[in-house]
Design an enzyme around this catalytic site. Structure first.
Site, PDB file in Angstrom:
ATOM      1  N   THR A  47      37.683  40.323 -33.121  1.00 21.98           N
ATOM      2  CA  THR A  47      36.544  41.055 -34.154  1.00 21.98           C
ATOM      3  C   THR A  47      37.519  42.289 -34.783  1.00 21.98           C
ATOM      4  OG1 THR A  47      35.090  39.587 -33.201  1.00 21.98           O
ATOM      5  CG2 THR A  47      34.696  41.229 -34.611  1.00 21.98           C
ATOM      6  N   HIS A 445      39.967  76.278 -38.602  1.00 19.12           N
ATOM      7  CA  HIS A 445      38.939  76.224 -39.998  1.00 19.12           C
ATOM      8  C   HIS A 445      40.543  75.899 -40.988  1.00 19.12           C
ATOM      9  CE1 HIS A 445      36.852  78.954 -42.604  1.00 19.12           C
ATOM     10  NE2 HIS A 445      38.462  79.377 -43.799  1.00 19.12           N
TER      11      HIS A 445
HETATM   12  C1  FAD Z   1      31.308  43.795 -39.623  1.00 20.21           C
HETATM   13  C2  FAD Z   1      31.516  43.957 -38.730  1.00 20.21           C
HETATM   14  C3  FAD Z   1      31.777  46.342 -38.904  1.00 20.21           C
HETATM   15  C4  FAD Z   1      31.513  46.095 -37.126  1.00 20.21           C
HETATM   16  N1  FAD Z   1      31.815  47.864 -36.828  1.00 20.21           N
HETATM   17  C5  FAD Z   1      32.204  48.325 -36.035  1.00 20.21           C
HETATM   18  C6  FAD Z   1      32.772  50.375 -36.075  1.00 20.21           C
HETATM   19  O1  FAD Z   1      33.018  50.812 -37.234  1.00 20.21           O
HETATM   20  N2  FAD Z   1      32.847  50.534 -34.983  1.00 20.21           N
HETATM   21  C7  FAD Z   1      32.263  49.361 -33.346  1.00 20.21           C
HETATM   22  O2  FAD Z   1      32.771  50.291 -32.632  1.00 20.21           O
HETATM   23  N3  FAD Z   1      31.933  48.383 -33.329  1.00 20.21           N
HETATM   24  C8  FAD Z   1      31.925  48.064 -34.822  1.00 20.21           C
HETATM   25  N4  FAD Z   1      31.726  46.110 -34.423  1.00 20.21           N
HETATM   26  C9  FAD Z   1      31.271  45.645 -33.967  1.00 20.21           C
HETATM   27  C10 FAD Z   1      32.587  45.383 -32.259  1.00 20.21           C
HETATM   28  O3  FAD Z   1      33.752  44.930 -33.666  1.00 20.21           O
HETATM   29  C11 FAD Z   1      32.003  44.076 -31.394  1.00 20.21           C
HETATM   30  O4  FAD Z   1      31.776  44.419 -30.881  1.00 20.21           O
HETATM   31  C12 FAD Z   1      33.395  44.384 -30.791  1.00 20.21           C
HETATM   32  O5  FAD Z   1      34.946  43.477 -31.572  1.00 20.21           O
HETATM   33  C13 FAD Z   1      33.334  43.105 -29.506  1.00 20.21           C
HETATM   34  O6  FAD Z   1      35.094  42.713 -28.834  1.00 20.21           O
HETATM   35  P1  FAD Z   1      34.196  41.727 -28.010  1.00 20.21           P
HETATM   36  O7  FAD Z   1      35.805  42.598 -26.900  1.00 20.21           O
HETATM   37  O8  FAD Z   1      32.876  41.328 -27.336  1.00 20.21           O
HETATM   38  O9  FAD Z   1      34.728  40.887 -28.101  1.00 20.21           O
HETATM   39  P2  FAD Z   1      35.985  40.218 -29.376  1.00 20.21           P
HETATM   40  O10 FAD Z   1      36.209  41.626 -30.261  1.00 20.21           O
HETATM   41  O11 FAD Z   1      34.379  39.743 -30.575  1.00 20.21           O
HETATM   42  O12 FAD Z   1      36.719  38.797 -29.377  1.00 20.21           O
HETATM   43  C14 FAD Z   1      36.347  38.080 -29.059  1.00 20.21           C
HETATM   44  C15 FAD Z   1      37.414  36.381 -29.130  1.00 20.21           C
HETATM   45  O13 FAD Z   1      37.133  35.327 -28.411  1.00 20.21           O
HETATM   46  C16 FAD Z   1      37.311  34.267 -28.983  1.00 20.21           C
HETATM   47  N5  FAD Z   1      36.461  33.153 -28.618  1.00 20.21           N
HETATM   48  C17 FAD Z   1      34.953  32.945 -29.317  1.00 20.21           C
HETATM   49  N6  FAD Z   1      34.538  31.985 -28.163  1.00 20.21           N
HETATM   50  C18 FAD Z   1      36.341  31.336 -27.687  1.00 20.21           C
HETATM   51  C19 FAD Z   1      36.033  30.606 -26.627  1.00 20.21           C
HETATM   52  N7  FAD Z   1      35.671  29.353 -26.841  1.00 20.21           N
HETATM   53  N8  FAD Z   1      37.703  30.190 -26.579  1.00 20.21           N
HETATM   54  C20 FAD Z   1      39.108  31.185 -26.861  1.00 20.21           C
HETATM   55  N9  FAD Z   1      38.315  32.024 -28.100  1.00 20.21           N
HETATM   56  C21 FAD Z   1      37.006  32.176 -27.679  1.00 20.21           C
HETATM   57  C22 FAD Z   1      36.945  34.497 -30.745  1.00 20.21           C
HETATM   58  O14 FAD Z   1      37.804  34.675 -31.747  1.00 20.21           O
HETATM   59  C23 FAD Z   1      37.311  36.395 -30.787  1.00 20.21           C
HETATM   60  O15 FAD Z   1      38.799  36.705 -31.262  1.00 20.21           O
HETATM   61  C24 FAD Z   1      31.752  46.114 -36.264  1.00 20.21           C
HETATM   62  C25 FAD Z   1      31.677  44.277 -35.587  1.00 20.21           C
HETATM   63  C26 FAD Z   1      31.536  44.002 -37.242  1.00 20.21           C
HETATM   64  C27 FAD Z   1      31.487  42.681 -37.370  1.00 20.21           C
END
Ligand code: FAD
Length: 461
Positions: A47, A445
């Site tokens: 994500t 600074h």
């Molecule tokens: C718009 C937005 C802005 C954000 N901004 C920030 C920020 O500035 N700073 C910050 O720290 N966090 C931010 N976040 C939160 C952060 O992006 C998430 O907390 C983080 O990416 C979560 O990562 P994760 O490791 O849980 O999995 P993710 O990165 O969500 O990855 C999960 C992956 O699993 C895959 N998947 C799902 N189900 C299956 C399946 N059954 N089989 C195979 N693959 C699958 C998905 O396609 C995805 O690629 C933001 C979130 C959003 C939506």
């Protein structure tokens, strides 16, 4: 069942998120045979680099560089093109960094459990099964669409992903929810030139922050032209051709606001629906999160859950820290736990950003702590000319100090560079560096960290 391919691995990772890919890389480098399954070729890296942190923060940057004479629509389309170029480069880099290793394989497809050690991808002749003694689930979270009549079917409903990828700057954006995601999008689109309304059900923005900080945030956002309506309970969405009408109750009266785009920003829930966790004997909480212990082990101790899917705080750096815990289990001493985390900072990327860590003033007072509050408006901090050099003097810095020990209990920094300064403050909190030591340290600074020289000075002996 005809099985075309049956693979075995030492480690199977489901989902290409921060925690999963980090653990996968380290384990592959340590000689383990790793298979990682990601459902979408557009999501290598997860994500954050594709549809989360990276595109939104790049849009924050672009939006604040827009000049009055720029054509809003054209400038926005160029900005989105810039975002696409960067995210596709990051995506390719993420894929190569893992799949390029001799010990790692990335499979593109949606994974589902067949039994506690076997996962399937695809169907029929395309079926692939992967069997592994250790499995890491890192499937992330997805937006919740609140059950407001007419919302789910509205043709103007947009997701955060769609908003960062569309070529068309919405004329009127209505954001449902004034949390982190909602306020970031409100700020971005307002700076691009969209008319933005935020409808927040609570009586004020950011109810977890001190009232003075929430008020300062609201003042900046409304000063930028964002309409913020708190205490607004949305009851219905009606489509009328080119626009939608959001109907809401406030103070016992019914109001409406028109939107060409409606963004629900009322939270995200763990993605576990399609995983067939029952087949693996993995327990979930009512919100779908995989239930884990402090070592991130699920009810099946060989299956770990990392990142948003385990129901913890939804931030990339938490998913990364989850990887440290799991790697400590698989390669290290197995001592690291989620309970080790202290002084975890957060940043809301509005302009200027709000970064916080630890206790608020009201939390510290509610705990009966003997505290000193150091608070100064950014514009008044003489020791921080950086704010003037970059022409962003809005905001306030606030520190909560334990008067008995001189240790910092918390901070709320609404300021240029707050996302950087907060890391220094959090490090100080973790390592028992006192407010006096922070005040008396040498900083470059002109930098924003120099504020620490001054803000404490007003209240410390
Ligand atoms: C718009 C937005 C802005 C954000 N901004 C920030 C920020 O500035 N700073 C910050 O720290 N966090 C931010 N976040 C939160 C952060 O992006 C998430 O907390 C983080 O990416 C979560 O990562 P994760 O490791 O849980 O999995 P993710 O990165 O969500 O990855 C999960 C992956 O699993 C895959 N998947 C799902 N189900 C299956 C399946 N059954 N089989 C195979 N693959 C699958 C998905 O396609 C995805 O690629 C933001 C979130 C959003 C939506």
């Amino acid at each position: 069942m005809e099985i075309t391919t049956a693979l075995t691995a030492d480690i199977l990772v489901i989902g290409f998120g921060k925690g999963g890919k980090t653990a996968a890389r380290v384990l592959a480098d340590a000689g383990r045979r790793v298979v990682l399954i990601e459902q979408s070729a557009n999501m290598y890296g997860g994500t954050c680099p594709n549809v989360g942190c990276v595109p939104t923060k790049m849009l924050v940057h672009y939006a604040t560089t827009k000049r009055l004479q720029d054509d809003a629509q054209q400038f926005f389309a160029q900005s989105v093109a810039g975002v696409r170029a960067l995210t596709s480069a990051f995506r390719a880099g993420n894929f190569e960094a893992l799949n390029g290793k001799d010990t790692a394989t990335v499979i593109t497809g949606t994974a589902r459990f067949l039994d506690p050690h076997t996962v399937a991808v695809g169907e029929g002749r395309d079926l692939i099964t992967v069997t592994a003694p250790t499995i890491l689930v890192n499937t992330g979270s997805e937006p919740v669409i609140p059950p407001i009549p007419g919302l789910a079917d509205s043709s103007h409903l947009v997701s955060s992903t769609e908003l960062t990828q569309t070529q068309n700057l919405p004329e009127r954006l209505v954001v449902l929810g004034g949390g982190y995601l909602g306020l970031e999008f409100a700020g971005i689109y307002r700076h691009f030139g969209t008319e933005v309304t935020v409808l927040e059900a609570a009586d004020r923005l950011l109810p977890r922050e001190d009232e003075d900080i929430a008020e300062a945030v609201q003042e900046i956002l409304t000063g930028d032209g964002i309409r913020i309506i708190t205490g607004a309970k949305v009851t219905e969405v009606r489509d009328n051709g080119a626009v939608s009408t959001a109907v809401y109750d406030k103070d016992g009266r019914t109001h409406t606001v028109e939107a060409s785009a409606l963004l629900p920003a009322t939270g995200r829930r763990p993605v576990t629906d399609g995983l067939h966790l029952d087949a693996a004997g993995v327990h979930t909480a009512p919100n779908g999160a995989i239930v884990v212990d402090e070592y991130l082990r699920s009810s099946q101790p060989h299956i770990y859950a990392l990142g948003d899917v385990n129901g913890g705080e939804q931030f990339t750096y938490i998913s990364l820290d989850d990887a440290r815990i799991v790697l400590d289990q698989l390669l290290g001493e197995g001592k690291r736990i989620t309970g080790d985390r202290r002084a975890v900072p957060h940043t809301l990327f509005i302009t200027p950003p709000l970064a916080t860590v630890g206790l608020t003033e009201s939390q510290a007072r509610a705990q009966g702590l003997n505290i000193t509050v150091a608070r100064e408006k950014v514009a008044d901090i003489v020791a921080m000319p950086r704010a003037y050099t970059v022409e962003e003097t809005r905001g306030v810095m606030k520190f909560i100090v334990d008067s008995d020990t001189d240790l910092i209990l918390g901070a709320a920094l609404l300021s240029i560079d707050a996302q950087e300064i907060i890391n220094t403050v959090a490090l100080a909190m973790r390592h028992h560096i006192t407010a006096t030591q922070l005040r008396d340290s040498i900083y470059t600074h002109p930098s924003s960290t120099e504020a620490l020289n001054e803000v404490f000075d007003k209240v410390l002996p």
